[in-house]
Design a protein around this motif. Structure first.
Motif, PDB file in Angstrom:
ATOM      1  N   LYS A 373      63.067  53.184  64.044  1.00 43.35           N
ATOM      2  CA  LYS A 373      64.003  54.419  63.887  1.00 43.35           C
ATOM      3  C   LYS A 373      64.501  54.363  62.690  1.00 43.35           C
ATOM      4  O   LYS A 373      64.691  55.585  61.734  1.00 43.35           O
ATOM      5  N   SER A 374      65.022  53.033  62.099  1.00 39.33           N
ATOM      6  CA  SER A 374      65.541  53.097  60.635  1.00 39.33           C
ATOM      7  C   SER A 374      64.184  53.117  59.720  1.00 39.33           C
ATOM      8  O   SER A 374      64.567  53.914  58.736  1.00 39.33           O
ATOM      9  N   SER A 375      63.107  52.664  60.038  1.00 38.27           N
ATOM     10  CA  SER A 375      61.984  52.897  59.166  1.00 38.27           C
ATOM     11  C   SER A 375      61.768  54.371  59.157  1.00 38.27           C
ATOM     12  O   SER A 375      61.569  54.878  57.979  1.00 38.27           O
ATOM     13  N   LEU A 414      73.474  53.247  56.097  1.00 33.08           N
ATOM     14  CA  LEU A 414      72.534  52.196  56.640  1.00 33.08           C
ATOM     15  C   LEU A 414      73.280  51.377  57.761  1.00 33.08           C
ATOM     16  O   LEU A 414      74.257  50.939  58.073  1.00 33.08           O
ATOM     17  N   GLN A 415      71.997  50.837  58.619  1.00 31.29           N
ATOM     18  CA  GLN A 415      72.523  50.201  59.523  1.00 31.29           C
ATOM     19  C   GLN A 415      73.142  48.728  59.221  1.00 31.29           C
ATOM     20  O   GLN A 415      74.028  48.367  59.939  1.00 31.29           O
ATOM     21  N   LYS A 416      72.699  48.136  58.278  1.00 34.16           N
ATOM     22  CA  LYS A 416      73.275  46.956  57.771  1.00 34.16           C
ATOM     23  C   LYS A 416      74.047  47.407  56.559  1.00 34.16           C
ATOM     24  O   LYS A 416      73.521  47.433  55.425  1.00 34.16           O
ATOM     25  N   LEU A 494      73.028  58.902  59.983  1.00 34.37           N
ATOM     26  CA  LEU A 494      73.869  57.782  60.420  1.00 34.37           C
ATOM     27  C   LEU A 494      72.887  56.868  61.313  1.00 34.37           C
ATOM     28  O   LEU A 494      72.676  57.241  62.516  1.00 34.37           O
ATOM     29  N   ASP A 495      72.779  55.778  60.778  1.00 34.38           N
ATOM     30  CA  ASP A 495      71.787  54.746  61.497  1.00 34.38           C
ATOM     31  C   ASP A 495      72.667  53.765  62.432  1.00 34.38           C
ATOM     32  O   ASP A 495      73.057  52.938  61.765  1.00 34.38           O
ATOM     33  N   ASP A 496      72.708  54.091  63.612  1.00 28.28           N
ATOM     34  CA  ASP A 496      73.449  53.173  64.431  1.00 28.28           C
ATOM     35  C   ASP A 496      74.861  52.960  63.851  1.00 28.28           C
ATOM     36  O   ASP A 496      75.408  51.989  64.123  1.00 28.28           O
TER      37      ASP A 496
HETATM   38 MG    MG Z   1      67.371  50.270  63.003  1.00 27.94          MG
END
Ligand code: MG
Ligand code: ATP
Length: 582
Positions: A373-375, A414-416, A494-496
């Motif tokens: 998903k993030s990729s 970003l997720q992180k 919005l990544d998680d």
């Molecule tokens: Mg991810």
């Protein structure tokens, strides 16, 4: 490597040329002093010629002052050139690191970059100072003194020549032996920095998992490794001094012995003998300096290579020559996209992705952990480039846009994600440096961050610690969303980003977003079906491939993975992975 590093000398080129010249001046003056001394003894004192003694003494004083002046100037310019060179290297590396793409960042680890910016630069800087000051000075001093000795007495001078050859040979062997350990020690600095970096930045996790002792051992091992290597190297280097002293004193004894005989025999003047003894020190000290320079150069070669590697690293993402600055609208298209993090990897992370998203649509993305998903979303703001196929935003290939413009109009949470030390307002203005206080507050209201910020005593001026450690996970996520909103983007990803936010607030944020920025295309990655069920369409990703792309209602009817997760979540609060997506 030399070309890359010397390009960073820039404004310090002049100082770098002047330093060795001043050092040469110092050597020349130093060589004259014993000569003048010999003249005072042999002519002035012998003939009892007081005016001659005063005159030569005065010249000697001027020569000594000049030597001092040249020495001081050499030291000053040398320090300026080497420190400036160090500063430029750091600046150059830092500038290049800022241009690194995500793929470049993946290649280097953070600790490795920190070592390069600190220890490696210090090494090169010290070696450079040594080279500037000694590389000309030491050989010049040795040659001048040797010539002076041969002019006085070739027979006595040959003693020095033999000593130089023997000592040079011994110092050479010691240097080569020690070098091996020095180089090994510097390679170990990465491990030490990695241990420090990981521990300090993740100290809370280390404590939570009671890994203190393990980490202490790891640090101890890394620092002991360096200690052992340096001790081994120093154990060899310490022999330099006694060996040197032995040679100096042997030379002095031999020259005094033969010289005294020659003085008695009338073939040498007393003053000439004293100057011969002074030259002895000059010659052998220069040799020692040379061996020292050699050690420093060899120690810094590894560091210089590591610095050059970062300076030469080209960003894997290049800005096109005639970039487009304006993203027309928020439409997104994936055309036969394949993506690998590492070109050599056998299996692509994303495979055969075809998507057509209209401007202003709200798209949910759902899939198991590691389903890419993030990729997928990282390709939209060109954090990575596709391996094959095309990703278009606003009808144009993302590779045609100016990178900064694209990223300003495609805003990703970003997720992180991290916050930086500074006030809440400072952090928000990462999204838009020109945002007014009112705009910041408005963005926080949309992201439901306003409610907790208002409860802080200093409200929007509350200081955020490094990494955002003094706010909760959910608060951090909300601030990150607000920060992304301030860009007023055409596409918002919005990544998680609401994983740590309670369900009610999550719904409130989504409602606010759909009402206040209806024209913005929104991509919402989530683990909870409730976070995406109201989206216009939902992408179900499975193992890097699109399993389905439809509305919530159709997916419930037609997609097995989606239905399973939906049922498990509505019945028993299960998350996506438990639903059997993989
Ligand atoms: Mg991810
Ligand atoms: N920087 C990277 N370098 C190499 N491989 C990576 C990198 N980031 C992710 N991967 C790999 O790519 C695959 C997909 O990862 P990705 O982060 O896109 O998954 P995800 O669906 O976002 O997972 P999650 O739900 O845990 O966030 C994983 O197998 C992961 O190991």
């Amino acid at each position: 490597m030399l070309k890359t590093l010397s390009a960073e000398l820039k404004e310090f080129k002049r100082d770098s040329i002047l330093t060795p010249l001043f050092m040469l001046g110092e050597v020349f003056m130093e060589t004259l002093i014993p000569f003048l001394m010999a003249m005072i003894i042999d002519t002035g004192i012998k003939q009892n010629n007081l005016p001659y003694i005063f005159k030569t003494g005065a010249i000697m004083m001027i020569v000594a002052l000049l030597s001092l002046m040249f020495g001081c100037l050499g030291a000053k310019y040398g320090a300026r050139a080497s420190m400036g060179f160090g500063r430029n290297l750091r600046k150059g590396m830092f500038r290049n690191i800022q241009n690194f793409s995500f793929a470049n960042i993946d290649k280097y680890n953070t600790a490795g970059l920190v070592t390069r910016l600190t220890t490696d630069v210090t090494n090169v800087q010290n070696a450079y100072q040594m080279i500037l000051r000694m590389c000309m000075r030491a050989p010049a001093s040795m040659i001048c003194s040797m010539i002076a000795c041969f002019l006085i007495s070739p027979r006595l001078a040959s003693i020095y020549l033999i000593a130089v050859i023997v000592l040079g040979f011994a110092l050479g062997i010691m240097t080569v032996l020690a070098m091996k350990y020095f180089q090994a020690a510097f390679k170990k600095y990465d491990a030490l920095n990695e241990s420090v970096e990981e521990n300090v930045s993740a100290i809370r996790v280390v404590k939570a998992y009671v890994r203190g002792d393990y980490e202490k051992n790891r640090f101890h091992k890394a620092s002991s490794n360096i200690y052992e290597m340096l001790v081994k190297a120093e154990n060899i280097i310490v022999w330099n001094s006694p060996f040197m002293q032995f040679t100096v004193y042997s030379c002095i004894v031999l020259v005094s012995w033969f010289g005294a005989k020659m003085v008695v025999g009338g073939s040498l003047e007393t003053g000439q003998l004293t100057s011969m003894l002074t030259y002895c020190m000059n010659i052998l000290m220069s040799l020692m300096m040379l061996s020292f320079v050699f050690v420093m150069i060899s120690m810094s070669v590894a560091s210089a290579n590591r610095i050059a590697e970062v300076l030469n690293e080209k960003s894997t993402l290049d800005n096109p020559s005639n970039p487009i600055h304006e993203v027309k609208d928020g439409s997104i298209k994936f055309d036969n996209v394949e993506f690998k993090y590492n070109l050599k990897a056998e299996e692509p992370v994303l495979n055969n992705i075809n998507l057509d998203i209209k401007s202003g649509e709200t798209i949910g993305i759902i899939g198991g952990t590691g389903s890419s998903k993030s990729s997928l979303v990282n390709l939209i703001s060109r954090l990575y480039d596709v391996t094959s196929g095309t990703v278009s935003v606003g009808g144009r290939d993302v590779r045609e846009y100016d990178l900064d413009s694209l990223r300003n109009q495609v805003s990703v949470v970003l997720q992180k994600n991290v916050l930086f030390s500074g006030s809440i307002l400072d952090n928000l203005r990462w999204g838009n440096p020109n945002a007014t206080d009112e705009e910041c507050i408005e963005a926080c209201k949309l992201a439901c961050a306003d409610e907790f910020i208002e409860r802080f005593p200093r409200k929007y001026n509350t200081h955020i610690e490094q990494g955002g450690n003094n706010v909760s996970g959910g608060q951090k996520q909300r601030l990150c969303i607000a920060r992304a909103l301030l860009k007023k983007p055409k596409v918002l990803i919005l990544d998680d980003s609401t994983s740590a936010v309670d369900t009610a607030t999550d719904a409130k944020i989504r409602k606010a977003l759909s009402e206040s920025i209806p024209g913005t295309t929104k991509l919402i990655i989530a683990q909870r079906i409730s976070s995406v069920e109201n989206a216009d369409r939902i992408i179900v990703l499975n193992d890097g491939k699109i399993d389905a792309f439809d509305t919530h209602e159709n997916l419930i009817k037609n997609n097995e993975i989606y239905r399973d997760v939906y049922e498990s979540q509505t019945k028993g609060n299960g998350d996506f992975d438990e639903g059997g997506a993989n």
